[in-house]
Scaffold this motif. Structure first.
Motif, PDB file in Angstrom:
ATOM      1  N   ASP A  55       0.813  -1.336   0.051  1.00 38.21           N
ATOM      2  CA  ASP A  55       0.041  -0.111   0.031  1.00 38.21           C
ATOM      3  C   ASP A  55       0.859   1.146  -0.090  1.00 38.21           C
ATOM      4  N   MET A  56       0.415   2.366  -0.470  1.00 31.18           N
ATOM      5  CA  MET A  56       1.256   3.652  -0.472  1.00 31.18           C
ATOM      6  C   MET A  56       1.019   4.218   0.824  1.00 31.18           C
ATOM      7  N   MET A  57      -0.301   4.462   1.259  1.00 30.22           N
ATOM      8  CA  MET A  57      -0.420   5.147   2.561  1.00 30.22           C
ATOM      9  C   MET A  57      -0.439   4.354   3.585  1.00 30.22           C
ATOM     10  N   MET A  58       0.692   4.481   4.576  1.00 29.65           N
ATOM     11  CA  MET A  58       0.775   3.750   5.694  1.00 29.65           C
ATOM     12  C   MET A  58       1.420   4.547   6.899  1.00 29.65           C
ATOM     13  N   PRO A  59       1.071   4.304   7.998  1.00 29.42           N
ATOM     14  CA  PRO A  59       1.815   4.963   8.981  1.00 29.42           C
ATOM     15  C   PRO A  59       3.307   4.422   9.144  1.00 29.42           C
ATOM     16  N   GLU A  60       4.054   5.387   9.795  1.00 31.46           N
ATOM     17  CA  GLU A  60       5.469   5.194   9.876  1.00 31.46           C
ATOM     18  C   GLU A  60       6.459   5.102   8.875  1.00 31.46           C
ATOM     19  N   MET A  61       6.160   4.010   7.815  1.00 31.99           N
ATOM     20  CA  MET A  61       6.953   3.928   6.610  1.00 31.99           C
ATOM     21  C   MET A  61       5.768   3.636   5.363  1.00 31.99           C
ATOM     22  N   ASP A  62       5.702   4.753   4.687  1.00 33.22           N
ATOM     23  CA  ASP A  62       4.848   4.403   3.463  1.00 33.22           C
ATOM     24  C   ASP A  62       5.290   3.656   2.292  1.00 33.22           C
ATOM     25  N   GLY A  63       4.650   3.384   1.366  1.00 40.14           N
ATOM     26  CA  GLY A  63       5.131   2.539   0.375  1.00 40.14           C
ATOM     27  C   GLY A  63       6.258   2.942  -0.293  1.00 40.14           C
ATOM     28  N   LEU A  64       6.157   4.117  -0.839  1.00 50.47           N
ATOM     29  CA  LEU A  64       7.421   4.597  -1.502  1.00 50.47           C
ATOM     30  C   LEU A  64       8.871   4.458  -0.509  1.00 50.47           C
ATOM     31  N   ALA A  65       8.614   4.670   0.770  1.00 53.08           N
ATOM     32  CA  ALA A  65       9.975   4.671   1.509  1.00 53.08           C
ATOM     33  C   ALA A  65      10.340   3.097   1.715  1.00 53.08           C
TER      34      ALA A  65
END
Length: 206
Positions: A55-65
């Motif tokens: 998923d792209m939008m996630m807490p702490e570490m998003d998908g891009l990171a």
């Protein structure tokens, strides 16, 4: 082998059943840190994951990171990353490529689109850097927006998916868990449309 990363339990459940239905060995976690641990442990055992659905939008570490971290780790070389996002243009093509992302899919992800994308990525064939831009949806007729809808479905996951799709169209719906509950609801108010599952306990759709 595919690893599913999403902080939403319903999304993980749906993706698990879809990939398992295609005989893919899958595991799922709720965040980037847990994903990295699992990926590295599997690689160290000589059983690396082949695909990462994140998923792209996630807490702490998003998908891009997460994708950038994966690309920077030599032990995870060869892992193909597919980004799932509710944002139609989460980043430009150069940024996605720099993060090591093979492609991305807009949410909610249609099963046919997911299957086709997985097949192309696994085969190593060319995958577009991004899906085509979402066409502008025509406005719903006023009568449809005012429609009274009853959803007859016993599975909570299917209820959530259907209600989410209806809500995206601006339609609110009531829910009944079986045919007997439908008849009870009809005794209390009038509905314009019933979306009826066929297989339900107590009383089925037929």
């Amino acid at each position: 082998r595919v690893l599913i990363v999403d902080d939403n339990a319903t999304n993980r459940h749906i993706l698990h059943h879809q990939t398992a239905g295609w005989k893919m060995r899958n595991h799922s976690v709720s965040g980037g840190a847990a994903a990295l641990q699992l990926l590295r442990e599997a690689a160290a055992r000589g059983e690396p994951y082949h695909l990462l659905l994140t998923d792209m939008m996630m807490p702490e570490m998003d998908g891009l990171a997460l994708a950038r971290t994966v690309k920077a780790d030599p032990s995870l070389a060869g892992l193909r990353v597919i980004l799932l996002t509710s944002i139609w243009e989460p980043a430009d093509a150069d940024e996605l490529a720099a993060a090591g992302i093979a492609t991305y899919l807009p949410k909610p992800v249609k099963q046919a689109a997911l299957f086709a994308t997985l097949a192309r990525v696994v085969a190593g064939t060319a995958v577009p850097a991004a899906p085509a831009r979402r066409p502008a949806a025509p406005p719903l007729p006023a009568a449809m927006q005012r429609a009274r809808v009853l959803l007859a479905e016993d599975l909570p996951v299917n209820q959530m998916v259907a209600l989410g799709l209806l809500e995206s169209l601006g339609i609110q719906a009531d829910v009944a868990g079986n045919g007997a509950a439908v008849l009870d609801a009809l005794g209390k108010r009038d509905y314009d449309i019933i979306l009826m599952d066929c297989q339900m306990p107590v009383m089925d759709g037929y």
